[in-house]
Design a protein around this motif. Structure first.
Motif, PDB file in Angstrom:
ATOM      1  N   ASP A  71       0.855  -1.189   0.000  1.00 34.57           N
ATOM      2  CA  ASP A  71       0.000   0.000   0.000  1.00 34.57           C
ATOM      3  C   ASP A  71       0.894   1.242   0.000  1.00 34.57           C
ATOM      4  O   ASP A  71       2.009   1.219   0.492  1.00 34.57           O
ATOM      5  CB  ASP A  71      -0.969  -0.010   1.183  1.00 34.57           C
ATOM      6  CG  ASP A  71      -0.349  -0.523   2.470  1.00 34.57           C
ATOM      7  OD1 ASP A  71       0.894  -0.646   2.547  1.00 34.57           O
ATOM      8  OD2 ASP A  71      -1.106  -0.808   3.416  1.00 34.57           O
ATOM      9  N   CYS A 110       2.107   5.001   8.970  1.00 37.36           N
ATOM     10  CA  CYS A 110       1.714   3.585   9.059  1.00 37.36           C
ATOM     11  C   CYS A 110       2.757   2.696   8.383  1.00 37.36           C
ATOM     12  O   CYS A 110       2.570   1.500   8.264  1.00 37.36           O
ATOM     13  CB  CYS A 110       0.321   3.369   8.477  1.00 37.36           C
ATOM     14  SG  CYS A 110      -0.484   1.883   9.115  1.00 37.36           S
ATOM     15  N   HIS A 160       3.685   2.650   5.216  1.00 38.92           N
ATOM     16  CA  HIS A 160       3.423   2.225   3.837  1.00 38.92           C
ATOM     17  C   HIS A 160       4.576   2.624   2.911  1.00 38.92           C
ATOM     18  O   HIS A 160       4.724   2.036   1.839  1.00 38.92           O
ATOM     19  CB  HIS A 160       2.075   2.786   3.351  1.00 38.92           C
ATOM     20  CG  HIS A 160       0.904   2.326   4.174  1.00 38.92           C
ATOM     21  ND1 HIS A 160      -0.386   2.694   3.935  1.00 38.92           N
ATOM     22  CD2 HIS A 160       0.836   1.494   5.260  1.00 38.92           C
ATOM     23  CE1 HIS A 160      -1.199   2.137   4.832  1.00 38.92           C
ATOM     24  NE2 HIS A 160      -0.471   1.415   5.648  1.00 38.92           N
ATOM     25  N   GLU A 172      -5.176   2.615   1.500  1.00 39.64           N
ATOM     26  CA  GLU A 172      -5.495   1.590   2.514  1.00 39.64           C
ATOM     27  C   GLU A 172      -6.165   2.232   3.720  1.00 39.64           C
ATOM     28  O   GLU A 172      -7.004   1.615   4.365  1.00 39.64           O
ATOM     29  CB  GLU A 172      -4.216   0.849   2.944  1.00 39.64           C
ATOM     30  CG  GLU A 172      -4.483  -0.406   3.769  1.00 39.64           C
ATOM     31  CD  GLU A 172      -4.937  -0.128   5.185  1.00 39.64           C
ATOM     32  OE1 GLU A 172      -5.823  -0.840   5.684  1.00 39.64           O
ATOM     33  OE2 GLU A 172      -4.419   0.823   5.814  1.00 39.64           O
ATOM     34  N   GLU A 173      -5.796   3.488   4.021  1.00 39.80           N
ATOM     35  CA  GLU A 173      -6.241   4.136   5.259  1.00 39.80           C
ATOM     36  C   GLU A 173      -7.672   4.661   5.147  1.00 39.80           C
ATOM     37  O   GLU A 173      -7.905   5.866   5.134  1.00 39.80           O
ATOM     38  CB  GLU A 173      -5.286   5.282   5.632  1.00 39.80           C
ATOM     39  CG  GLU A 173      -3.857   4.851   5.888  1.00 39.80           C
ATOM     40  CD  GLU A 173      -3.674   4.065   7.177  1.00 39.80           C
ATOM     41  OE1 GLU A 173      -4.662   3.861   7.906  1.00 39.80           O
ATOM     42  OE2 GLU A 173      -2.538   3.647   7.433  1.00 39.80           O
ATOM     43  N   HIS A 187       2.828  -6.208   6.977  1.00 36.47           N
ATOM     44  CA  HIS A 187       2.781  -4.923   7.650  1.00 36.47           C
ATOM     45  C   HIS A 187       3.900  -4.844   8.676  1.00 36.47           C
ATOM     46  O   HIS A 187       4.087  -5.793   9.434  1.00 36.47           O
ATOM     47  CB  HIS A 187       1.425  -4.708   8.343  1.00 36.47           C
ATOM     48  CG  HIS A 187       1.051  -3.266   8.443  1.00 36.47           C
ATOM     49  ND1 HIS A 187       1.775  -2.371   9.202  1.00 36.47           N
ATOM     50  CD2 HIS A 187       0.069  -2.550   7.847  1.00 36.47           C
ATOM     51  CE1 HIS A 187       1.228  -1.163   9.075  1.00 36.47           C
ATOM     52  NE2 HIS A 187       0.190  -1.235   8.256  1.00 36.47           N
ATOM     53  N   GLU A 201      -7.731  -3.728   8.021  1.00 35.47           N
ATOM     54  CA  GLU A 201      -6.710  -3.766   6.970  1.00 35.47           C
ATOM     55  C   GLU A 201      -7.434  -4.092   5.676  1.00 35.47           C
ATOM     56  O   GLU A 201      -8.181  -5.069   5.637  1.00 35.47           O
ATOM     57  CB  GLU A 201      -5.766  -4.892   7.348  1.00 35.47           C
ATOM     58  CG  GLU A 201      -4.389  -4.978   6.828  1.00 35.47           C
ATOM     59  CD  GLU A 201      -3.786  -3.954   5.908  1.00 35.47           C
ATOM     60  OE1 GLU A 201      -4.112  -3.990   4.700  1.00 35.47           O
ATOM     61  OE2 GLU A 201      -2.955  -3.165   6.341  1.00 35.47           O
TER      62      GLU A 201
HETATM   63 ZN    ZN Z   1      -1.029   0.314   7.416  1.00 39.64          ZN
END
Ligand code: ZN
Ligand code: ZN
Length: 393
Positions: free
Chosen positions: A77, A102, A104, A136-137, A167, A337
């Motif tokens: 992502d 996060c 990514h 993704e968020e 992740h 997710e």
């Molecule tokens: Zn994430």
């Protein structure tokens, strides 16, 4: 050798990660990140289709070197978060209020690293799809990629037989990989409840129908879903995260608005939890003489790992980093997710890579202003993903 090539790329990949980190882009606006991914793929001669999932998604394809193999999809992502970075790193975000909080940036870099290493691998029994998704968020970019057909061979390459994703996880030690069969991350839902009464002067409450009192009882009663309705050995989260109503100290308002989220691990609990929220909200509103209008928004499904795909992660990761560093995740995580959408189409396995540096007892969590991905884990992550692509039979 594969690992030698990856180690030679380590500095290049760390720099790529820092470049991406400097330029965080929010969901569906990952234009520069997407361009960078495209130029990286172009440079190494991996064919790709860009412009997917409303504009920024990229699908790369690397065919097998021999006929008869499977097609393995690998996913990263690319989006960042609306958080103001406070890391003071030399490569910190150059855009105020946006940040790769996060990791990514790390995921995108790893997948580019995988493409770079696999291109130079002479013996590739499987086809590989490189899935670079936006949003993704909270934007369900994974769903948009699936709808565009990235797994069906419609866009490029062949139909995917399996998909893997990872992740970075700051709660666990750097260099350890965590797997789990079945539910690993929660299904998410959002709700807004509009409680409507009758406003009036605060000195004459008997002439009003007070939605504030109804809201207070509702927030308290919603807690009983987790404590009284759902099996203690199952999991549900019901959090009211926002309350708005009223404008003055002497006016009872007409309306109060509650917002919140519900998270579950089992499909039946997702249905049941929703039913309970509606029953409690409508029941309490009615008892207090108010009405409740509930707007329900489905978020992401449960991220559930398929047994065979997860066994592959265990086996391959153990070969790369050693048995003792490959562990079962003690309990699922109640975060959502959107990798879950791919798992609705093909067998899927999602796994965590620990990011916490040696000597650090508490690393900043994802979604906080001091979080940073950890460059030290990139080579191991690249090798594990390469071998998942090469060794999935
Ligand atoms: Zn994430
Ligand atoms: Zn996140």
């Amino acid at each position: 050798m594969l690992r030698n090539r990856i180690d030679q790329d380590a500095n290049y990949l760390a720099e790529l990660r820092h470049d991406i980190h400097k330029c965080p882009e929010l969901m569906y606006e990952e234009f520069e990140t997407s361009k960078r991914v495209q130029s990286e793929l172009k440079e190494i001669g991996v064919q790709f289709v860009a412009g997917l999932a409303k504009g920024t998604g990229v699908l790369g394809f690397l065919p097998a070197t021999q006929p008869g193999g499977k097609t393995i999809a690998l996913r990263a992502d690319m989006d960042a978060l609306p958080i103001h970075e406070e890391t003071n790193l030399p490569y910190a975000s150059q855009t105020p209020g946006k940040m790769h909080a996060c990791g990514h940036d790390g995921h995108t870099t790893i997948l580019v690293g995988v493409a770079r290493a696999l291109v130079r691998e002479e013996d590739r029994p499987n086809n590989v799809l490189f899935v670079f998704q936006p949003a993704e968020e909270g934007g369900a970019g994974g769903k948009a990629m699936c709808e565009d057909g990235v797994l069906d061979g419609r866009i490029l390459g062949n139909k995917a037989d399996m998909i893997y994703g990872l992740h970075g996880w700051p709660e666990e030690a750097q260099g350890e990989i965590f797997w789990k069969v079945g539910p690993m991350m929660a299904a998410t839902n959002q709700f807004t409840i509009y409680i409507r009464g009758k406003g009036g002067h605060a000195a004459a409450p008997h002439t009003t129908i007070d939605p504030v009192v109804a809201a207070a009882q509702m927030v308290t009663s919603l807690q009983s879903i987790a404590s009284r309705n759902v099996d203690p050995l199952d999991s549900i989260v019901v959090s009211v995260t926002s309350i708005h109503g009223g404008t003055a100290f002497n006016v009872i308002p007409e309306e109060v608005e509650l917002k919140g989220t519900m998270r579950t691990l089992l499909a039946e609990t997702r249905v049941f939890g929703k039913e309970r929220i509606f029953a409690i909200a409508e029941g309490i509103a009615a008892a207090m003489g108010c009405t409740a209008e509930i707007v329900w928004t489905e978020g992401y499904p449960v991220t559930a790992n398929e047994q065979g795909a997860t066994e592959n992660v265990k086996r391959v990761a153990s070969g790369v980093i050693g048995n003792d560093r490959v562990k079962e995740l003690a309990a699922p995580v109640m975060g959502g997710e959107d990798f879950s959408f791919y798992g609705e189409h093909v067998p899927a396995a999602f796994y965590f890579m620990g990011l916490r540096k040696p000597g650090v007892t508490e690393a900043p969590s994802v979604h906080t202003p001091r979080f940073d991905f950890n460059d030290a884990v990139i080579p191991d992550c690249v090798e594990v993903m390469c071998r998942l692509a090469l060794d999935t039979a």
